[in-house]
Design a protein around this motif. Structure first.
Motif, PDB file in Angstrom:
ATOM      1  N   LYS A   1     -31.142 -36.316   8.960  1.00  0.00           N
ATOM      2  CA  LYS A   1     -32.413 -35.749   9.428  1.00  0.00           C
ATOM      3  C   LYS A   1     -32.157 -34.741  10.542  1.00  0.00           C
ATOM      4  CE  LYS A   1     -37.032 -36.469  11.010  1.00  0.00           C
ATOM      5  NZ  LYS A   1     -37.227 -35.060  11.099  1.00  0.00           N
ATOM      6  N   ARG A   2     -31.289 -35.105  11.478  1.00  0.00           N
ATOM      7  CA  ARG A   2     -30.989 -34.199  12.595  1.00  0.00           C
ATOM      8  C   ARG A   2     -30.395 -32.891  12.086  1.00  0.00           C
ATOM      9  NH1 ARG A   2     -26.745 -34.351  17.258  1.00  0.00           N
ATOM     10  NH2 ARG A   2     -25.471 -35.415  15.732  1.00  0.00           N
ATOM     11  N   VAL A   3     -29.487 -32.980  11.123  1.00  0.00           N
ATOM     12  CA  VAL A   3     -28.867 -31.770  10.585  1.00  0.00           C
ATOM     13  C   VAL A   3     -29.858 -30.999   9.715  1.00  0.00           C
ATOM     14  CG1 VAL A   3     -27.010 -30.874   9.141  1.00  0.00           C
ATOM     15  CG2 VAL A   3     -26.535 -32.696  10.765  1.00  0.00           C
ATOM     16  N   HIS A   4     -30.683 -31.688   8.966  1.00  0.00           N
ATOM     17  CA  HIS A   4     -31.699 -30.995   8.160  1.00  0.00           C
ATOM     18  C   HIS A   4     -32.647 -30.196   9.045  1.00  0.00           C
ATOM     19  CE1 HIS A   4     -35.474 -30.526   5.912  1.00  0.00           C
ATOM     20  NE2 HIS A   4     -34.652 -30.279   4.911  1.00  0.00           N
ATOM     21  N   ASP A   5     -33.057 -30.773  10.183  1.00  0.00           N
ATOM     22  CA  ASP A   5     -33.938 -30.057  11.122  1.00  0.00           C
ATOM     23  C   ASP A   5     -33.200 -28.911  11.814  1.00  0.00           C
ATOM     24  OD1 ASP A   5     -35.885 -31.890  10.425  1.00  0.00           O
ATOM     25  OD2 ASP A   5     -35.681 -33.073  12.276  1.00  0.00           O
ATOM     26  N   PHE A   6     -31.906 -28.999  11.926  1.00  0.00           N
ATOM     27  CA  PHE A   6     -30.982 -28.013  12.478  1.00  0.00           C
ATOM     28  C   PHE A   6     -31.458 -27.398  13.799  1.00  0.00           C
ATOM     29  CE2 PHE A   6     -27.593 -24.979  12.656  1.00  0.00           C
ATOM     30  CZ  PHE A   6     -26.575 -25.662  12.040  1.00  0.00           C
TER      31      PHE A   6
ATOM     32  N   ALA B   1     -22.554 -23.778   8.001  1.00  0.00           N
ATOM     33  CA  ALA B   1     -23.989 -23.786   8.322  1.00  0.00           C
ATOM     34  C   ALA B   1     -24.556 -22.390   8.525  1.00  0.00           C
ATOM     35  CB  ALA B   1     -24.249 -24.634   9.563  1.00  0.00           C
ATOM     36  N   TRP B   2     -23.709 -21.451   8.923  1.00  0.00           N
ATOM     37  CA  TRP B   2     -24.158 -20.075   9.146  1.00  0.00           C
ATOM     38  C   TRP B   2     -23.785 -19.146   8.015  1.00  0.00           C
ATOM     39  CZ3 TRP B   2     -27.818 -20.062  12.427  1.00  0.00           C
ATOM     40  CH2 TRP B   2     -27.827 -21.012  13.473  1.00  0.00           C
TER      41      TRP B   2
ATOM     42  N   ARG C   1     -28.299 -23.883   8.537  1.00  0.00           N
ATOM     43  CA  ARG C   1     -28.612 -25.014   7.653  1.00  0.00           C
ATOM     44  C   ARG C   1     -27.317 -25.498   7.016  1.00  0.00           C
ATOM     45  NH1 ARG C   1     -30.642 -20.399   5.315  1.00  0.00           N
ATOM     46  NH2 ARG C   1     -29.827 -19.883   3.284  1.00  0.00           N
ATOM     47  N   CYS C   2     -27.319 -26.764   6.666  1.00  0.00           N
ATOM     48  CA  CYS C   2     -26.112 -27.366   6.133  1.00  0.00           C
ATOM     49  C   CYS C   2     -26.184 -27.457   4.614  1.00  0.00           C
ATOM     50  CB  CYS C   2     -25.921 -28.758   6.724  1.00  0.00           C
ATOM     51  SG  CYS C   2     -24.485 -29.609   6.044  1.00  0.00           S
ATOM     52  N   PRO C   3     -25.294 -26.760   3.913  1.00  0.00           N
ATOM     53  CA  PRO C   3     -25.329 -26.826   2.451  1.00  0.00           C
ATOM     54  C   PRO C   3     -24.962 -28.214   1.925  1.00  0.00           C
ATOM     55  CG  PRO C   3     -23.373 -25.639   3.185  1.00  0.00           C
ATOM     56  CD  PRO C   3     -24.214 -25.894   4.404  1.00  0.00           C
ATOM     57  N   PHE C   4     -24.232 -28.985   2.686  1.00  0.00           N
ATOM     58  CA  PHE C   4     -23.849 -30.328   2.250  1.00  0.00           C
ATOM     59  C   PHE C   4     -25.035 -31.287   2.353  1.00  0.00           C
ATOM     60  CE2 PHE C   4     -20.095 -28.172   3.882  1.00  0.00           C
ATOM     61  CZ  PHE C   4     -19.285 -28.220   2.759  1.00  0.00           C
ATOM     62  N   ILE C   5     -25.762 -31.240   3.465  1.00  0.00           N
ATOM     63  CA  ILE C   5     -26.947 -32.082   3.638  1.00  0.00           C
ATOM     64  C   ILE C   5     -28.022 -31.673   2.639  1.00  0.00           C
ATOM     65  CG2 ILE C   5     -28.815 -32.707   5.225  1.00  0.00           C
ATOM     66  CD1 ILE C   5     -26.092 -34.012   5.947  1.00  0.00           C
TER      67      ILE C   5
END
Length: 186
Positions: free
Chosen positions: A139-144, A179-180, A74-78
């Motif tokens: 959205k794409r990054v949130h769905d990861f 992200a990890w 998951r992306c802490p920035f998003i």
């Protein structure tokens, strides 16, 4: 935090066992891989030891053990609604994409290409934030739904953020150290 020390991998002193299958592959039980922080694609070395063989991994790594599951990128920035603005006004969705650079994990380089979503010298931040392409990216990054390149590293797609084995194209975030949970901002 857990600390994985390559000196302890499958050594007799911690009592972990593996077996060799019919094709000569060493099979390490999942619980041993989790305990030691090993991921598919980790390079290991077999060494003769007085009491048998010792398996050593190539790396030492500190990671937050809550983030060890490769299905939980998951992306802490998003997640926090952040963007990064560079000196020239270029807006990127995160720090990792603000400039092209090479990152390293397990001595493996990953070429990260810059991704700019707009420029505050030309467009307002509000317009950049509400842009359809930026919304789709968030959205794409949130769905990861990215391949776990940070943990796998098993193919040449892990060498850059251009595409991944899940069929994603630029920019892919499966190799992002933020992200990890490998890199964490204070």
């Amino acid at each position: 935090m857990i600390e994985y020390n390559s000196e302890d991998v499958l050594s007799p002193k911690i009592g972990l066992r593996a077996r060799v299958d019919e094709e000569g592959r060493i099979l390490i039980p999942a619980e041993a891989m989790t305990r030691l922080g090993l991921r598919p694609g980790t390079e290991v070395m077999l060494e003769d030891a007085p009491d048998g063989l010792t398996l050593r991994a190539r790396h030492n790594l500190r990671i937050n053990d809550a983030r060890m599951n490769p299905s939980e990128g998951r992306c802490p920035f998003i997640e926090t609604g952040a963007v990064a603005v560079s000196w020239d006004g270029a807006v990127s969705p995160c720090l990792g994409l603000m400039h092209s650079h090479v990152s390293y994990l397990y001595d493996n380089p990953r070429a990260v290409s810059r991704y700019v979503i707009g420029n505050i010298n030309e467009t307002t931040l509000s317009e950049i934030w509400n842009d359809a392409d930026h919304h789709a990216f968030r959205k794409r990054v949130h769905d990861f739904d990215f391949s776990p390149c940070t943990w796998c590293g098993g193919c040449d797609m892990a060498e850059a953020n251009q595409e991944d084995c899940f069929g994603n194209t630029f920019t892919t975030c499966g190799g992002c150290l933020w992200a990890w949970g490998v890199i964490q901002c204070p």
